[in-house]
Design an enzyme around this catalytic site. Structure first.
Site, mmCIF file in Angstrom:
data_model
loop_
_atom_site.group_PDB
_atom_site.id
_atom_site.type_symbol
_atom_site.label_atom_id
_atom_site.label_comp_id
_atom_site.label_asym_id
_atom_site.label_seq_id
_atom_site.Cartn_x
_atom_site.Cartn_y
_atom_site.Cartn_z
ATOM 1 N N SER A 177 0.840 -1.210 0.000
ATOM 2 C CA SER A 177 0.000 0.000 0.000
ATOM 3 C C SER A 177 0.864 1.245 0.000
ATOM 4 C CB SER A 177 -0.915 0.023 1.225
ATOM 5 O OG SER A 177 -1.644 1.237 1.284
ATOM 6 N N SER A 178 0.543 2.176 -0.892
ATOM 7 C CA SER A 178 1.221 3.473 -0.891
ATOM 8 C C SER A 178 0.905 4.261 0.370
ATOM 9 C CB SER A 178 0.815 4.284 -2.122
ATOM 10 O OG SER A 178 -0.558 4.650 -2.063
ATOM 11 N N GLU A 325 -7.470 1.379 -7.737
ATOM 12 C CA GLU A 325 -8.827 1.640 -7.256
ATOM 13 C C GLU A 325 -9.839 1.698 -8.394
ATOM 14 O OE1 GLU A 325 -8.776 6.336 -6.324
ATOM 15 O OE2 GLU A 325 -7.001 5.185 -5.753
ATOM 16 N N LYS A 422 -19.343 4.961 1.946
ATOM 17 C CA LYS A 422 -17.938 5.126 2.333
ATOM 18 C C LYS A 422 -17.340 6.365 1.678
ATOM 19 C CE LYS A 422 -13.502 2.679 1.913
ATOM 20 N NZ LYS A 422 -13.088 2.662 3.330
#
Length: 443
Positions: A177-178, A325, A422
């Site tokens: 993960s960045s 994403e 979300k």
């Protein structure tokens, strides 16, 4: 909620070309970074056009728990930063929900207050990786207790802050993960020696998000040295109080622009920035390659689908490593395309809200798609799709994939459409409102 009791929502299906202009909510990525930086700044500031969603309200709640004050009334949120010598007294609880930005961005800030700050969240969050951040913070001088309930490297965990973080050089593996990099950079200027983050591992996914972090830090007067690959050095010093105007969430544009592709109509997203670090900007190129026409207008970004809608979509050979994403929405379009697709570089999305590769393969396959799950992606071939239930696994991007398929194929029912809150409150109503001959909607 179990699968047997989770509601399924009948996704609307197009009956003609959709012509619409939409105004999207603000970017979650920008909003939550702006909130963290405002809470650590040297004075009050305002986050304008802030996204109001579950993730951003969880971030506001987390920062309030540390002693900052985030006022979330209205579309402009005023932030009063953490006071000098902030203390959480007998302790504080941070609810991470399903927000990776809260789970990863807030712990470094928690080290700057005095007291124990416990982090927990929704059950699935205990499966999402955070160990690299906790190990890095321990190496930088913080006391971390991540052995609660036998869950080292995962939620729940406690940060024992002393009001200062020594800082220094730390080596991490951010290939999962960045956000591991961004988390350390956002608070690094407030560490005694700053922070020098060095990545050692496979390529970092979603690098545009790290670029977003660096850009926002520099806008606030923070010195960041990123001249060398896989290294980011933040000098110690104040973080200036700067009002932030939040851009539209370009990743949330994916299902709406996909609707133009599916229906053979045109959808314009208002206020598309001319220059941006958001990963969603890659939609311009991806949709062009699939057979859509993409153009900028005075009003925003306009996408027009093929004349015969989804039947005219071309498959895609694409490495989505930096824009993972977008993978659920893109995969949905590829399942509808008339030629094969091969999506690669996205092994890291297995660690998102759910294992997105497994979920996409399962749910698209359930609706008849010819889809093969690969270690780092998906391979799709043309197939006749059918209606059916599409499960979302409490993942908003999976819901986006489901409604895209439903726009083309009658009889698709999407599980728990409310999970889209979300990043997009009242998504279902907004989405359904587009299924008119002409529409103009705002969030």
């Amino acid at each position: 909620m179990s699968a047997s009791t989770t509601p399924f929502w009948p996704a609307p299906t197009v009956d003609g070309a959709v012509e619409a202009v939409v105004t999207l909510p603000g970017s979650k990525s920008i909003t939550n970074r702006a909130l963290i930086l405002a809470a650590l700044a040297d004075g009050p500031s305002v986050v304008r056009r802030a996204l109001r969603s579950r993730d951003t309200l969880l971030m506001a709640g987390a920062l309030n728990a540390l002693g900052a004050r985030v006022e979330t009334d209205g579309e402009d949120w005023t932030v009063t930063p953490l006071p000098t010598n902030a203390s959480v007294g007998d302790g504080a609880l941070v609810d991470c929900g399903l927000a990776g930005t809260v789970m990863r961005f807030v712990p470094p800030a928690a080290g700057l207050v005095t007291g124990a700050v416990r982090f927990d969240g929704d059950p699935h969050m205990r499966n999402r990786p955070v160990g690299e951040i906790l190990d890095a913070l321990a190496a930088l001088g913080l006391e971390i207790d991540d052995a609660e309930e036998g869950s080292p490297g995962a939620l729940p965990f406690t940060v024992h802050g002393t009001g200062t973080v020594p800082g220094g050089t730390v080596v991490i593996d951010a290939s999962a993960s960045s956000q591991f990099v961004s988390a350390l950079l956002l608070a690094g200027a407030r560490f005694d020696s700053g922070v020098d983050v060095r990545h050692d591992g496979a390529p970092i996914p979603s690098l545009p998000h790290v670029e977003m972090t660096v850009t926002m830090l520099r806008r606030r007067g923070v010195a960041v040295d990123d001249a060398d690959a896989n290294r980011w050095a933040v000098s110690p010093g104040p973080i200036a109080a700067v009002d932030e105007v939040v851009e539209p969430d370009l990743s949330n544009a994916a299902p709406f622009l996909a609707l133009a592709a599916v229906s053979g109509g045109s959808v314009t997203v208002r206020d598309w920035p001319a220059a941006t670090t958001q990963a969603g900007d890659a939609l311009r190129d991806l949709l062009t390659r699939m057979g859509c026409t993409v153009s900028r207008t005075d009003g925003g970004l306009r996408v027009t689908g093929p004349a015969d809608g989804w039947r005219g979509l071309q498959g895609l050979q694409a490495d989505l490593h930096d824009v993972g994403e977008l993978a659920p929405a893109v995969a949905a379009l590829c399942a509808l395309a008339s030629t094969p697709s091969h999506l690669t570089g996205i092994a890291h999305i297995r660690g998102h809200e759910t294992d997105r590769l497994a979920a996409l393969a399962t749910e698209l396959g359930r609706l008849g798609a010819d889809v093969e799950e690969l270690p780092d992606g998906l391979r799709l071939a043309p197939a006749a799709l059918r209606g059916g239930r599409f499960r979302t696994y409490a993942d908003h991007r999976m819901a986006h994939a489901g409604v895209i398929i439903g726009a083309a194929i009658d009889g698709v029912e999407v599980e728990d459409i409310a999970t889209t809150s979300k990043t997009f409150p009242d998504f279902a109503t907004f989405w359904s409102g587009l299924f008119h001959p002409v529409g103009s909607l705002g969030a």
